[in-house]
Design an enzyme around this catalytic site. Structure first.
Site, PDB file in Angstrom:
ATOM      1  N   CYS A   1     -69.797  50.805  34.595  1.00 49.70           N
ATOM      2  CA  CYS A   1     -69.881  51.018  33.160  1.00 49.70           C
ATOM      3  C   CYS A   1     -71.072  51.927  32.880  1.00 49.70           C
ATOM      4  CB  CYS A   1     -70.060  49.741  32.358  1.00 49.70           C
ATOM      5  SG  CYS A   1     -68.824  48.491  32.658  1.00 49.70           S
TER       6      CYS A   1
ATOM      7  N   ARG B   1     -68.937  56.485  35.918  1.00 45.11           N
ATOM      8  CA  ARG B   1     -69.335  55.094  36.183  1.00 45.11           C
ATOM      9  C   ARG B   1     -68.244  54.102  35.797  1.00 45.11           C
ATOM     10  NH1 ARG B   1     -75.080  54.446  36.775  1.00 45.11           N
ATOM     11  NH2 ARG B   1     -74.741  52.254  36.401  1.00 45.11           N
TER      12      ARG B   1
ATOM     13  N   TRP C   1     -65.862  49.823  32.903  1.00 47.18           N
ATOM     14  CA  TRP C   1     -65.129  49.479  34.117  1.00 47.18           C
ATOM     15  C   TRP C   1     -64.896  47.986  34.014  1.00 47.18           C
ATOM     16  CZ3 TRP C   1     -65.681  46.301  38.413  1.00 47.18           C
ATOM     17  CH2 TRP C   1     -64.880  46.602  39.518  1.00 47.18           C
TER      18      TRP C   1
ATOM     19  N   ASN D   1     -73.811  46.245  30.377  1.00 43.63           N
ATOM     20  CA  ASN D   1     -73.374  46.335  31.777  1.00 43.63           C
ATOM     21  C   ASN D   1     -73.819  45.066  32.469  1.00 43.63           C
ATOM     22  OD1 ASN D   1     -72.569  48.907  31.349  1.00 43.63           O
ATOM     23  ND2 ASN D   1     -74.160  49.890  32.572  1.00 43.63           N
ATOM     24  N   GLY D   2     -73.026  44.586  33.407  1.00 45.31           N
ATOM     25  CA  GLY D   2     -73.415  43.378  34.140  1.00 45.31           C
ATOM     26  C   GLY D   2     -72.437  42.259  33.833  1.00 45.31           C
TER      27      GLY D   2
ATOM     28  N   GLU E   1     -64.824  57.155  57.672  1.00 49.94           N
ATOM     29  CA  GLU E   1     -65.145  57.842  56.424  1.00 49.94           C
ATOM     30  C   GLU E   1     -63.972  58.720  55.972  1.00 49.94           C
ATOM     31  OE1 GLU E   1     -67.030  57.639  54.088  1.00 49.94           O
ATOM     32  OE2 GLU E   1     -67.234  59.584  53.124  1.00 49.94           O
TER      33      GLU E   1
ATOM     34  N   LYS F   1     -61.987  58.383  52.376  1.00 49.58           N
ATOM     35  CA  LYS F   1     -61.848  59.473  51.401  1.00 49.58           C
ATOM     36  C   LYS F   1     -60.393  59.632  51.001  1.00 49.58           C
ATOM     37  CE  LYS F   1     -65.017  59.724  50.374  1.00 49.58           C
ATOM     38  NZ  LYS F   1     -66.283  59.185  50.725  1.00 49.58           N
TER      39      LYS F   1
ATOM     40  N   GLU G   1     -59.099  56.583  48.773  1.00 49.54           N
ATOM     41  CA  GLU G   1     -59.624  56.375  47.425  1.00 49.54           C
ATOM     42  C   GLU G   1     -59.188  57.447  46.428  1.00 49.54           C
ATOM     43  OE1 GLU G   1     -63.935  56.126  47.175  1.00 49.54           O
ATOM     44  OE2 GLU G   1     -64.133  57.604  48.755  1.00 49.54           O
TER      45      GLU G   1
ATOM     46  N   HIS H   1     -54.538  48.287  70.588  1.00 52.03           N
ATOM     47  CA  HIS H   1     -54.657  46.827  70.548  1.00 52.03           C
ATOM     48  C   HIS H   1     -53.964  46.246  69.321  1.00 52.03           C
ATOM     49  CE1 HIS H   1     -57.261  46.795  74.030  1.00 52.03           C
ATOM     50  NE2 HIS H   1     -57.941  47.792  73.493  1.00 52.03           N
TER      51      HIS H   1
ATOM     52  N   LYS I   1     -68.395  54.604  40.090  1.00 53.50           N
ATOM     53  CA  LYS I   1     -69.368  55.226  40.986  1.00 53.50           C
ATOM     54  C   LYS I   1     -70.428  54.263  41.474  1.00 53.50           C
ATOM     55  CE  LYS I   1     -71.167  58.810  43.011  1.00 53.50           C
ATOM     56  NZ  LYS I   1     -70.492  59.189  44.256  1.00 53.50           N
TER      57      LYS I   1
HETATM   58  C1  F6R Z   1     -66.854  55.970  48.611  1.00 57.54           C
HETATM   59  C2  F6R Z   1     -68.008  55.532  47.851  1.00 57.54           C
HETATM   60  C3  F6R Z   1     -68.400  54.109  47.937  1.00 57.54           C
HETATM   61  C4  F6R Z   1     -69.933  53.988  47.960  1.00 57.54           C
HETATM   62  C5  F6R Z   1     -70.348  52.516  47.885  1.00 57.54           C
HETATM   63  C6  F6R Z   1     -71.847  52.342  47.987  1.00 57.54           C
HETATM   64  O1  F6R Z   1     -66.623  57.329  48.460  1.00 57.54           O
HETATM   65  O2  F6R Z   1     -68.614  56.292  47.158  1.00 57.54           O
HETATM   66  O3  F6R Z   1     -67.843  53.476  49.040  1.00 57.54           O
HETATM   67  O4  F6R Z   1     -70.423  54.590  49.113  1.00 57.54           O
HETATM   68  O5  F6R Z   1     -69.894  51.960  46.688  1.00 57.54           O
HETATM   69  O6  F6R Z   1     -72.506  53.029  46.959  1.00 57.54           O
HETATM   70  P1  F6R Z   1     -74.028  53.372  47.054  1.00 57.54           P
HETATM   71  O7  F6R Z   1     -74.219  54.328  48.162  1.00 57.54           O
HETATM   72  O8  F6R Z   1     -74.383  53.941  45.719  1.00 57.54           O
HETATM   73  O9  F6R Z   1     -74.745  52.075  47.332  1.00 57.54           O
END
Ligand code: F6R
Length: 612
Positions: free
Chosen positions: A2, A27, A78, A104-105, A485, A489, A492, A508, A607
């Site tokens: 949020c 966010r 969010w 937020n929270g 990774e 990507k 998501e 396995h 985010k």
């Molecule tokens: C994936 C992504 C998330 C963040 C995760 C941790 O692309 O962005 O998996 O890496 O939410 O976020 P931070 O690094 O801000 O603690």
């Protein structure tokens, strides 16, 4: 999660709030809303809309506000409690319509509070935990807004970053923080508050982060911070070196693409002044560790979430390889509840782009409680994790707005490699080995540029596979975190089911899923273990899976085993994952684009994950 925005100045607040909300949209983007107060009006006006900020723009255009006030708050949501809807969107009004709150929270005791408020005759219009705050502030109305808010917050368990306006106290905003970031900036006539730095930069580059337990009154060009016990509090200002344009798309179709292309420069900024060529080491002053401290670590624990966790996995290999320190990696959500064993000489490294991730922050607190030396690797200057760890390294990657992390990952790996180099040089690496690593790191920005030049080739491959439903990513050694990774990507932003696997682990179990409809992306540059990865590629081919190899330029042998090849430049093992990950980022980006997905704001994601 949020986004909160608040503006108090001398001109109409709406344009400020909307432009701030656009910068915060990454966010959370289920719904959005604003509330405006005016010193001359008895009411607060509110507009809300489900979906993106553009819908809120439209809601305001079709129902113009009854008045234009210079004080307002806004929110982009969010959802946690209650589905995305106009009723559940913030701001929430108190029963008498005199107090509006954005939050937020999570209010943990909201069920009990709601019950008590209902018994007192309050009616609820939403399913949110936030609405209890608005009613509580009305119920505990005192002589000032700050006292009213403080009295309400005393009854609340859980986490919050809040902003409150009131038509009873019309020249101010009150904000408070416990567990959810609140940042304030002021110029001569305007004060702006937000849940992160990006919307404040157009007004001032000097920002003040509230600490947990702080509550502040904002008036035009001024703010005063106090404690929950009503003592005066002073918090230092942080200078932010982002230029205002850094949070704009700069001609790119998406933030994600812009951020992928910014990576060479982000790495240059990350390395600047930190690589000492002659000494073959790195200078990382923010760690505040002397050689004796470094020598005294008997093990390291790296903790993080998501992409940052995968960067940490890479780091764990580097620390063992270069510095010979036993290093383990733990998901932050496990670390906080698992009661992990930490030896007295353990170092804990917490990695977080945002510096606000709830689980990582809790892991930092747990590690500190157990007496470990806690080091942070964050991108956001002044963020909670950076401040609480007290020592650490900033990425200097600039703002990362795209929800899918890209340039932060590369810089996290770069920082971890520099740390492993520094620790290694203090313990067992020779000068010439150190110099070799410094050279390898310095070459990285140009290596990444050469991958970016292949975007058209990667786009063609993406077009070919955009219609598939499942994919695997495989790799060994440093290519294992790269495989994880790459799969993250893809899933998501394209909503394809993708799994990252160790190349040897596939047989396995998951190999049962392979057939001609399931492509396998093989991270297979010329690094140790390459021949074994080729063997694993063969196993996939034998199950008819099409293989997309990410392979070193000039490695012609691989063509015999794969349908499609993305070329990456030859480089040393320690840095080889980074060009591979950039190729994966572009592949995921173009697949999502061919599928028409909203790349910067994928469904269900946000985010900064500030709830556990
Ligand atoms: C994936 C992504 C998330 C963040 C995760 C941790 O692309 O962005 O998996 O890496 O939410 O976020 P931070 O690094 O801000 O603690």
């Amino acid at each position: 999660m949020c986004g909160i925005i608040g503006f108090v100045g001398t001109t109409p607040a709406v344009p400020h709030l909307l432009s701030g909300l656009r910068k915060l949209e990454y966010r959370g983007y289920d719904s959005a809303g604003i509330a405006i107060a005016s010193p001359t009006e008895p009411d607060i006006v509110i507009r809300k809309a489900v979906g993106k900020i553009a819908n809120l723009d439209q809601a305001i255009a079709s129902h113009p506000l009854e008045f234009e006030g210079p004080i307002g708050i806004g929110h982009t949501r969010w959802a946690t409690h209650g589905i995305p809807s106009v009723q559940n969107a913030h701001p929430h009004l108190s029963q008498d319509g005199r107090f509006a709150v954005v939050h937020n929270g999570i209010i943990e005791n909201f069920h009990d509070l709601r019950k008590q408020l209902r018994e007192l005759g309050f009616e609820f219009r939403s399913e949110t935990d936030t609405e209890v705050l608005a009613h509580l502030i009305q119920l505990h109305r005192a002589d000032t807004l700050i006292d009213s808010v403080r009295a309400a917050l005393r009854l609340v368990r859980g986490t919050f970053g809040i902003a409150v306006v009131s038509s009873c106290f019309p020249n101010q905003i009150v904000v408070a923080r416990r567990g959810s970031p609140i940042v304030i900036g002021a110029n001569e006539t305007e004060t702006i508050v937000a849940s992160d730095v990006a919307p404040i930069i157009p007004y001032t580059n000097k920002v003040t982060f509230l600490d947990d337990g702080d509550i502040a009154v904002l008036t035009p060009g001024h703010f005063e911070i106090r404690s929950m016990e009503n003592t005066s509090v002073s918090r230092s200002e942080t200078a932010v070196d982002w230029d205002p344009g850094a949070a704009e798309k700069g001609g790119f179709e998406h933030f994600m693409l812009k951020e992928i292309f910014e990576q060479p420069e982000a790495l240059e900024n990350c390395f600047r002044g930190r690589l000492l060529e002659e000494d073959g080491t790195a200078k990382l002053s923010g760690l505040r560790l002397d050689p004796h401290d470094i020598a005294s670590f008997d093990n390291l624990v790296i903790t993080a979430c998501g992409t940052s966790y995968y960067a940490g996995l890479h780091g764990s290999y580097a620390f063992e390889q270069l510095a010979g320190i036993p290093t383990r990696i733990e998901q932050a959500a496990e670390f906080r509840y698992r009661n992990p064993i930490l030896s007295p000489n353990a170092g804990v490294i917490a990695i977080s782009q945002s510096g606000e991730t709830a689980d990582t922050l809790a892991a930092v607190r747990e590690a500190a409680r157990k007496g470990a030396t806690v080091l942070s690797i964050c991108n956001i200057v002044g963020s909670t994790i950076a401040r609480e760890a007290g020592r650490g390294i900033y990425l200097h990657a600039g703002p990362e707005i795209g929800v899918a992390s890209t340039k932060a990952f590369l810089c996290q790996v770069a920082v971890l490699n520099m740390m492993a180099l520094l620790f290694g040089r203090t313990r067992r690496l020779s000068n010439s080995e150190g110099v070799h690593i410094v050279h390898a790191l310095k070459k990285l920005p140009d290596l990444i540029r050469s991958v970016l030049e292949q975007k058209d080739c990667i786009r063609k491959i993406a077009e070919k596979y955009a219609g598939c439903s499942n994919a695997f990513y495989i790799g060994r050694g440093y290519m294992y975190p790269a495989a994880l990774e790459g799969a993250l990507k893809l899933k998501e932003i394209s909503y394809l089911h993708a799994e990252g696997y160790h190349a040897a682990e596939l047989k396995h179990g998951p190999i049962a899923l392979l057939d001609e409809k399931v492509p396998v992306v093989a991270c297979a540059p010329l690094v140790p273990g390459h021949d074994k990865t080729i063997g694993n590629i063969q196993e996939c081919r034998a199950r008819k899976s099409p293989v997309i190899a990410i392979a070193t330029e000039g490695d012609d042998s691989i063509a015999a085993f794969t349908e499609d090849i993305i070329r990456v430049p030859q480089c040393s093992e320690l840095v080889a994952a980074l060009p591979v990950v950039v190729a994966e980022q572009l592949l995921a980006y173009y697949i999502a684009r061919f599928r028409g997905e909203p790349i910067d704001q994928p469904r269900n994601l946000a985010k900064s994950v500030t709830v556990e």
